[in-house]
Design a protein around this motif. Structure first.
Motif, PDB file in Angstrom:
ATOM      1  N   ASP A 126      11.325  10.829   5.931  1.00 32.46           N
ATOM      2  CA  ASP A 126      12.213   9.916   5.239  1.00 32.46           C
ATOM      3  C   ASP A 126      11.553   9.651   3.901  1.00 32.46           C
ATOM      4  O   ASP A 126      10.326   9.603   3.816  1.00 32.46           O
ATOM      5  CB  ASP A 126      12.317   8.607   6.030  1.00 32.46           C
ATOM      6  CG  ASP A 126      13.343   7.664   5.423  1.00 32.46           C
ATOM      7  OD1 ASP A 126      14.412   7.496   6.011  1.00 32.46           O
ATOM      8  OD2 ASP A 126      13.058   7.088   4.340  1.00 32.46           O
ATOM      9  N   ARG A 127      12.350   9.463   2.859  1.00 30.40           N
ATOM     10  CA  ARG A 127      11.720   9.348   1.541  1.00 30.40           C
ATOM     11  C   ARG A 127      10.855   8.096   1.422  1.00 30.40           C
ATOM     12  O   ARG A 127      10.058   7.988   0.505  1.00 30.40           O
ATOM     13  CB  ARG A 127      12.756   9.404   0.414  1.00 30.40           C
ATOM     14  CG  ARG A 127      13.814   8.339   0.442  1.00 30.40           C
ATOM     15  CD  ARG A 127      14.657   8.410  -0.833  1.00 30.40           C
ATOM     16  NE  ARG A 127      15.582   9.528  -0.799  1.00 30.40           N
ATOM     17  CZ  ARG A 127      16.799   9.463  -0.265  1.00 30.40           C
ATOM     18  NH1 ARG A 127      17.224   8.347   0.285  1.00 30.40           N
ATOM     19  NH2 ARG A 127      17.589  10.515  -0.271  1.00 30.40           N
ATOM     20  N   ALA A 128      10.950   7.203   2.386  1.00 29.92           N
ATOM     21  CA  ALA A 128      10.101   5.999   2.358  1.00 29.92           C
ATOM     22  C   ALA A 128       8.717   6.259   2.946  1.00 29.92           C
ATOM     23  O   ALA A 128       7.846   5.417   2.848  1.00 29.92           O
ATOM     24  CB  ALA A 128      10.779   4.868   3.123  1.00 29.92           C
ATOM     25  N   TYR A 129       8.514   7.408   3.575  1.00 32.79           N
ATOM     26  CA  TYR A 129       7.234   7.654   4.250  1.00 32.79           C
ATOM     27  C   TYR A 129       6.203   8.213   3.284  1.00 32.79           C
ATOM     28  O   TYR A 129       6.546   8.779   2.246  1.00 32.79           O
ATOM     29  CB  TYR A 129       7.405   8.690   5.374  1.00 32.79           C
ATOM     30  CG  TYR A 129       8.323   8.287   6.490  1.00 32.79           C
ATOM     31  CD1 TYR A 129       8.822   6.996   6.598  1.00 32.79           C
ATOM     32  CD2 TYR A 129       8.692   9.218   7.465  1.00 32.79           C
ATOM     33  CE1 TYR A 129       9.668   6.648   7.634  1.00 32.79           C
ATOM     34  CE2 TYR A 129       9.535   8.879   8.501  1.00 32.79           C
ATOM     35  CZ  TYR A 129      10.030   7.596   8.583  1.00 32.79           C
ATOM     36  OH  TYR A 129      10.855   7.255   9.609  1.00 32.79           O
ATOM     37  N   CYS A 130       4.940   8.090   3.668  1.00 27.80           N
ATOM     38  CA  CYS A 130       3.906   8.817   2.951  1.00 27.80           C
ATOM     39  C   CYS A 130       2.683   9.016   3.833  1.00 27.80           C
ATOM     40  O   CYS A 130       2.403   8.214   4.717  1.00 27.80           O
ATOM     41  CB  CYS A 130       3.520   8.107   1.660  1.00 27.80           C
ATOM     42  SG  CYS A 130       2.823   6.492   1.927  1.00 27.80           S
ATOM     43  N   LYS A 160       0.835  -1.186   0.000  1.00 22.44           N
ATOM     44  CA  LYS A 160       0.000   0.000   0.000  1.00 22.44           C
ATOM     45  C   LYS A 160       0.881   1.251   0.000  1.00 22.44           C
ATOM     46  O   LYS A 160       0.650   2.198  -0.737  1.00 22.44           O
ATOM     47  CB  LYS A 160      -0.868  -0.031   1.255  1.00 22.44           C
ATOM     48  CG  LYS A 160      -2.075   0.873   1.220  1.00 22.44           C
ATOM     49  CD  LYS A 160      -2.842   0.671   2.514  1.00 22.44           C
ATOM     50  CE  LYS A 160      -4.318   0.539   2.426  1.00 22.44           C
ATOM     51  NZ  LYS A 160      -5.032   0.611   1.226  1.00 22.44           N
ATOM     52  N   ARG A 161       1.901   1.196   0.827  1.00 22.87           N
ATOM     53  CA  ARG A 161       2.808   2.345   0.925  1.00 22.87           C
ATOM     54  C   ARG A 161       3.487   2.582  -0.423  1.00 22.87           C
ATOM     55  O   ARG A 161       3.576   3.699  -0.916  1.00 22.87           O
ATOM     56  CB  ARG A 161       3.845   2.086   2.020  1.00 22.87           C
ATOM     57  CG  ARG A 161       4.835   3.189   2.233  1.00 22.87           C
ATOM     58  CD  ARG A 161       5.547   3.030   3.561  1.00 22.87           C
ATOM     59  NE  ARG A 161       6.274   1.780   3.657  1.00 22.87           N
ATOM     60  CZ  ARG A 161       7.485   1.569   3.173  1.00 22.87           C
ATOM     61  NH1 ARG A 161       8.111   2.541   2.543  1.00 22.87           N
ATOM     62  NH2 ARG A 161       8.076   0.404   3.320  1.00 22.87           N
ATOM     63  N   LYS A 162       3.913   1.472  -1.047  1.00 20.98           N
ATOM     64  CA  LYS A 162       4.575   1.614  -2.348  1.00 20.98           C
ATOM     65  C   LYS A 162       3.603   2.203  -3.373  1.00 20.98           C
ATOM     66  O   LYS A 162       3.976   3.049  -4.186  1.00 20.98           O
ATOM     67  CB  LYS A 162       5.058   0.249  -2.826  1.00 20.98           C
ATOM     68  CG  LYS A 162       6.024  -0.363  -1.851  1.00 20.98           C
ATOM     69  CD  LYS A 162       7.236  -0.929  -2.523  1.00 20.98           C
ATOM     70  CE  LYS A 162       8.290  -1.069  -1.455  1.00 20.98           C
ATOM     71  NZ  LYS A 162       9.601  -1.271  -1.872  1.00 20.98           N
ATOM     72  N   LYS A 163       2.358   1.739  -3.285  1.00 21.56           N
ATOM     73  CA  LYS A 163       1.351   2.221  -4.223  1.00 21.56           C
ATOM     74  C   LYS A 163       1.196   3.746  -4.096  1.00 21.56           C
ATOM     75  O   LYS A 163       1.192   4.461  -5.092  1.00 21.56           O
ATOM     76  CB  LYS A 163       0.021   1.520  -3.936  1.00 21.56           C
ATOM     77  CG  LYS A 163      -1.041   1.781  -4.981  1.00 21.56           C
ATOM     78  CD  LYS A 163      -2.378   1.185  -4.561  1.00 21.56           C
ATOM     79  CE  LYS A 163      -3.157   2.199  -3.766  1.00 21.56           C
ATOM     80  NZ  LYS A 163      -4.414   1.696  -3.215  1.00 21.56           N
ATOM     81  N   TYR A 164       1.117   4.204  -2.856  1.00 24.21           N
ATOM     82  CA  TYR A 164       0.946   5.643  -2.646  1.00 24.21           C
ATOM     83  C   TYR A 164       2.161   6.421  -3.147  1.00 24.21           C
ATOM     84  O   TYR A 164       2.032   7.524  -3.674  1.00 24.21           O
ATOM     85  CB  TYR A 164       0.714   5.945  -1.164  1.00 24.21           C
ATOM     86  CG  TYR A 164      -0.681   5.590  -0.706  1.00 24.21           C
ATOM     87  CD1 TYR A 164      -1.788   5.872  -1.493  1.00 24.21           C
ATOM     88  CD2 TYR A 164      -0.880   4.968   0.523  1.00 24.21           C
ATOM     89  CE1 TYR A 164      -3.058   5.530  -1.076  1.00 24.21           C
ATOM     90  CE2 TYR A 164      -2.150   4.620   0.947  1.00 24.21           C
ATOM     91  CZ  TYR A 164      -3.238   4.909   0.138  1.00 24.21           C
ATOM     92  OH  TYR A 164      -4.489   4.580   0.551  1.00 24.21           O
ATOM     93  N   ARG A 165       3.325   5.815  -2.985  1.00 20.24           N
ATOM     94  CA  ARG A 165       4.523   6.530  -3.422  1.00 20.24           C
ATOM     95  C   ARG A 165       4.587   6.586  -4.949  1.00 20.24           C
ATOM     96  O   ARG A 165       4.982   7.604  -5.522  1.00 20.24           O
ATOM     97  CB  ARG A 165       5.769   5.893  -2.825  1.00 20.24           C
ATOM     98  CG  ARG A 165       5.821   6.108  -1.301  1.00 20.24           C
ATOM     99  CD  ARG A 165       7.047   5.502  -0.677  1.00 20.24           C
ATOM    100  NE  ARG A 165       8.257   6.186  -1.096  1.00 20.24           N
ATOM    101  CZ  ARG A 165       9.337   5.559  -1.534  1.00 20.24           C
ATOM    102  NH1 ARG A 165       9.357   4.251  -1.619  1.00 20.24           N
ATOM    103  NH2 ARG A 165      10.393   6.248  -1.881  1.00 20.24           N
ATOM    104  N   ILE A 166       4.175   5.502  -5.579  1.00 21.17           N
ATOM    105  CA  ILE A 166       4.153   5.505  -7.046  1.00 21.17           C
ATOM    106  C   ILE A 166       3.129   6.531  -7.541  1.00 21.17           C
ATOM    107  O   ILE A 166       3.363   7.282  -8.482  1.00 21.17           O
ATOM    108  CB  ILE A 166       3.824   4.090  -7.576  1.00 21.17           C
ATOM    109  CG1 ILE A 166       5.016   3.176  -7.300  1.00 21.17           C
ATOM    110  CG2 ILE A 166       3.503   4.124  -9.064  1.00 21.17           C
ATOM    111  CD1 ILE A 166       4.711   1.713  -7.492  1.00 21.17           C
ATOM    112  N   ARG A 167       1.989   6.558  -6.851  1.00 21.09           N
ATOM    113  CA  ARG A 167       0.937   7.528  -7.170  1.00 21.09           C
ATOM    114  C   ARG A 167       1.475   8.958  -7.096  1.00 21.09           C
ATOM    115  O   ARG A 167       1.256   9.774  -7.989  1.00 21.09           O
ATOM    116  CB  ARG A 167      -0.157   7.373  -6.129  1.00 21.09           C
ATOM    117  CG  ARG A 167      -1.540   7.270  -6.694  1.00 21.09           C
ATOM    118  CD  ARG A 167      -2.521   7.312  -5.555  1.00 21.09           C
ATOM    119  NE  ARG A 167      -3.461   8.391  -5.842  1.00 21.09           N
ATOM    120  CZ  ARG A 167      -4.615   8.199  -6.471  1.00 21.09           C
ATOM    121  NH1 ARG A 167      -4.977   7.002  -6.836  1.00 21.09           N
ATOM    122  NH2 ARG A 167      -5.410   9.223  -6.719  1.00 21.09           N
TER     123      ARG A 167
END
Lengths: 336, 567
Positions: free
Chosen positions: A235-239, A12-19
């Motif tokens: 951190d760039r991994a957060y969203c 989910k986190r990756k999805k939001y970051r790609i978004r």
């Protein structure tokens, strides 16, 4: 939490970051002054639309509190907000005509800017009508707080939204540019907040206050969320997942103690209920760019026609953070 | 005759330089050790800042001073050697860090130490008697080996400790050392420090302490016991740690507090606390008091902060405090009373109760129509409203909010089987709740409701079922509330005695009897009514045994014994 659950959250986190990455194309740069940012600078992130009259006080408030650079996304303002912001030395400005709703109410845009620029900085994500107060904010700048959070190994800081309102009809007094909005909207509800835990994201869900009482008394489930985590050591991994109500990874949402102790927390004084609110409501119910088909604004509209007074004889008039701490709305925790 | 300062620095070098200059200009030698982690350019800048001061020295080579390792002690030892060798005038050596701030003029400290020339100020507590450290192991610090860094190799650290425990791999403490612990920040006399440095066994001790856990809190603290003639076991530096072992930090708003503490030095100071630095880095003779340090007030402030973090305010639910079930440390903020059946048995019970007790009395807070707040209010303390929908959205929060926002004023309210039953379990497990039940009293208003008989029986059955479940809950083993239960029949036998028992708990009448009694509802024909319900086939058991013809000579308006009680 099962491993599968954790993995789902990761996806989910990756999805939001790609978004966020995809939505970057919607942003057109107006003024990029990010070169001036130095290590340790506190950064602020904001989206706005037609908020010209509020901007001077907003910028002034957060400059004094220690914000060194503002990242602002202007969503098609036509009232001069863009021109005003473009002239500010400490503002980097982007503009977009794209849909606020389809950018998940601006979250995608700000996630992108934070991903690009906030790594390793403390990032404060606030709207132009949200003013952070925290323990000792009258004597210590936000940097004192973030230094202390760093020293305590904490990455996020919660500040619930505290809706402020005037005494009398909302549009009885006119807000003037540069004015402290809490000279007009100086009242709040002190003890009618309802909290539950969101097991999925591990954050608290807070509702209540004047909006629940005046606009959602018959449908409390729809009352707006008041829980916010606006200050994060980015951190760039957060969203952010949903406005600033919660984040991923979920550990960032654990800003409360479950063993009976109090963690340090503040409040976002919400200057929503000024005379500008009436026009905003009119505009938003036609634009339908807000959460759940702007149902919040529809509810406001229905009640606003009757010229409501949010004030009650049990409303509290705002004095300072110490008052909020005594009332139990914020806590010093073990910051002394 | 003077005092020399050893200054260990790793961050906020500007502030460290500022403090070093202050001491040097006041005539005190300063020996600075900067952590190896400090970059070369930052180190050069630090050196420039104190350039031209002939009583400032730097320790070379610089060591790594990772937290909890030997590096800090090693750096201190090298600095102490430099100090003693280069400054024969120095009578006392004061160990300070870069985030320390002197609170009193150097002259005062010198005078204070000159009066106590042989005294060593070092907190030194034997591990046998006192739990000194927070959560850290005490004896094991001295008997295990710690080759791995706790900060960067936590897992290895923990595993190695576990292995040593498992196989009982204990090391011997070298004779004649008796382990002592204490604050890292000390002030030792020249004689004692020299004795420690020149001890013929020093190499043996050093080898041992290199593998002790957090040696900076034990090396000097233990060795001073071998060499000192007069240990004053306290630190001259005010330094406090929170429950997680992090030092508390001082800010500008602590200025007055620090001033009044009369301590000589404080740490840690927030590097941007400009007001503190400009206020305290002066040797203004006007502030001279020659007082003994009194850190009591600051201790209390930090103790309060620690307590708030660990225990919190009982009964408070908020964004920073949302305790799990049974971890509340107080489910509610204060005691409250729940009356069940009293409002039905007595006429205007709530007004009467408010008058007699002086407490705040609500009617049925959980009534299905609305929250019946005291005085028929629509909005109450904390801007709680009487909306049933809002209340029922989170019924327990409604209660905890009410009790929290009315702290200092006892709340009483009516409750019954018609009401939302959700909060009953919460109240039953709350030691702050006093719950008094007259079972079956709901039948009284039903009796006079004038409903058709069929509906009446159905409603009676419904209410009885709900109340029976409720009573079962109140009789559960885990109940923490103060619970009293009577049947209606039992209660009307001697109502005032029972009421008195309840009231004695919530208003200390000091043995006085009530002077004013509540008026009982008209029970004429009530026994017959109950019998009729039974005759219709209902198993009516909660109100107890009422004779079907209770008052053969006609319904009395008030019970005779109540009148007697009133006199």
């Amino acid at each position: 939490m099962s491993a599968l659950d954790s993995y789902r959250m990761r996806l989910k986190r990756k999805k939001y970051r790609i978004r966020a990455f995809r939505k970057r194309r919607e942003l057109k740069v107006v003024a990029d002054r990010t070169g001036a940012i130095k290590r340790g600078h506190l950064l602020a992130f904001t989206t706005l639309r037609n908020e010209r009259v509020r901007l001077p006080y907003f910028l002034d408030y957060y400059r004094k509190a220690g914000v060194r650079h503002f990242f602002m996304v202007d969503n098609a303002s036509d009232d001069g907000s863009r021109e005003y912001l473009a002239d500010q030395e400490d503002v980097s400005l982007w503009t977009t005509e794209a849909s606020y709703r389809r950018a998940r109410f601006g979250v995608d845009w700000l996630n992108w800017l934070a991903l690009r620029h906030a790594h390793g900085h403390w990032a404060l994500t606030v709207d132009v009508d949200e003013f952070l107060v925290y323990p000792f904010c009258d004597t210590r700048p936000i940097n004192a707080l973030t230094d202390w959070l760093d020293g305590s190994g904490l990455r996020s800081f919660s500040a619930m939204l505290l809706d402020m309102y005037p005494k009398g009809p909302i549009d009885a007094q006119t807000y003037a540019e540069g004015q402290d909005p809490f000279e007009i909207a100086s009242w709040f509800d002190s003890g009618n907040y309802m909290i539950s835990r969101n097991d999925r994201f591990q954050n608290l869900w807070i509702q209540g206050g004047p909006r629940a009482r005046a606009f959602f008394a018959d449908a409390p489930t729809n009352a707006p969320s008041l829980n916010k985590i606006p200050l994060v050591k980015w951190d760039r991994a957060y969203c952010y997942v949903n406005s600033t109500h919660m984040l991923l990874p979920r550990g960032l949402n654990l800003t409360y103690d479950e063993e009976g102790g109090e963690k340090t927390c503040g409040a976002l004084l919400h200057a929503k209920f000024l005379n500008t609110f009436i026009d905003k409501t009119e505009e938003e119910i036609t634009r339908r760019e807000h959460f759940a088909g702007s149902r919040e604004y529809l509810a406001y509209h229905a009640v606003l026609k009757e010229q409501p007074d949010l004030w009650t004889k049990w409303s509290e008039q705002y004095i300072n953070w110490r008052q909020l701490e005594i009332l139990g709305l914020i806590s010093k925790g073990n910051w002394a | 005759m003077t005092v020399g300062f050893i200054l260990l620095v790793h961050t906020a070098l500007d502030r460290a330089a500022q403090v070093a200059r202050h001491w040097a200009l006041s005539g005190c030698p300063v020996v600075i050790h900067a952590d190896r982690k400090v970059t070369r350019s930052a180190y050069a800048k630090l050196q420039r800042r104190v350039k031209g001061m002939d009583n400032v020295r730097f320790v070379t080579p610089r060591r790594h001073c990772a937290w909890g390792t030997w590096g800090i002690v090693g750096a201190t030892l090298s600095a102490a050697e430099t100090m003693l060798a280069e400054y024969p005038d120095v009578r006392h050596v004061y160990l300070a860090s870069g985030s320390c701030l002197p609170l009193r003029p150097v002259q005062e400290l010198e005078a204070y130490l000159a009066e106590r020339p042989r005294t060593d100020f070092i907190e030194s507590v034997t591990i046998e008697d006192v739990a000194w450290s927070k959560g850290g192991f005490e004896r094991e610090r001295f008997t295990l080996r710690f080759p791995f860094s706790w900060k960067s190799h936590r897992e290895l650290f923990d595993r190695w400790v576990a292995i040593q425990r498992r196989f009982k791999l204990h090391r011997a403490i070298p004779d004649p050392i008796v382990p002592h612990l204490g604050s890292q920040w000390w002030c030792l006399s020249r004689a004692t420090l020299t004795a420690i440095l020149e001890d013929p066994n020093r190499e043996r001790y050093d080898r041992y302490f290199r593998r002790v856990w957090i040696p900076d809190e034990s090396y000097f603290q233990s060795l001073v016991r071998l060499h000192s003639t007069s240990v004053e076991s306290r630190s001259l530096t005010l330094s406090k740690f929170d429950s997680q072992g992090k030092p508390y930090v001082f800010y500008d708003d602590h200025l007055q507090l620090l001033r009044r503490s009369d301590c000589f030095m404080a740490r840690k100071i927030w590097p941007h606390a400009d007001r503190l630095y400009s206020a305290f880095l002066s040797n203004d003779p006007n502030v001279t008091k020659n007082a003994e340090p009194r850190p009591g007030r600051i201790d209390r402030m930090f103790a309060n902060a620690g307590e708030r973090r660990v225990l919190g305010r009982p009964g408070l639910y908020m964004q920073g405090r949302f305790p799990r079930n049974d971890r509340e440390n107080g489910r509610t903020a204060g005691p409250y009373s729940v009356f069940e059946g009293f409002g039905e048995l007595f006429v205007d019970f709530d007004t009467w109760l408010a008058r007699v007790t002086g407490h705040r009395v609500h009617k049925h807070l959980y009534a299905p129509e609305r929250a019946e707040l005291a005085g028929g209010e629509q909005v109450y303390n904390g801007a709680l409203t009487d909306s049933a929908a809002l209340r029922d959205y989170n019924p327990c929060a409604f209660l905890t909010n009410l009790i929290w926002t009315t702290r200092g004023e006892r709340q009483c309210f009516m409750f019954g089987p018609r009401d939302n039953q959700f909060p009953a379990g919460f109240m039953a497990a709350d030691p702050n709740a006093q719950i008094s039940v007259i079972a079956g009293a709901w039948a009284i208003p039903l009796h006079r409701s004038g409903l058709p008989r069929e509906l009446m029986r159905k409603e009676a059955a419904r209410l009885q079922r709900i109340e029976a479940g409720h009573l079962e809950l109140l009789r559960a083993r885990w109940v923490k509330a103060r619970v009293r239960i009577w049947t209606l029949a039992d209660f009307v036998e001697a109502p005032m005695e029972k009421l008195q028992d309840v009231l004695d708990e919530i208003v200390p009448l000091q043995g006085r009897r009530m002077t004013e009694v509540p008026r009982m509802a008209d029970l004429g024909g009530f026994g017959r009514f109950l019998q009729d319900l039974k005759n219709d086939g209902m198993n009516l058991h909660l109100p107890g045994d009422f004779p079907a013809d209770d008052f053969p000579e006609g319904p009395p308006r008030t019970m005779p014994y109540l009148v007697k009680q009133a006199e």
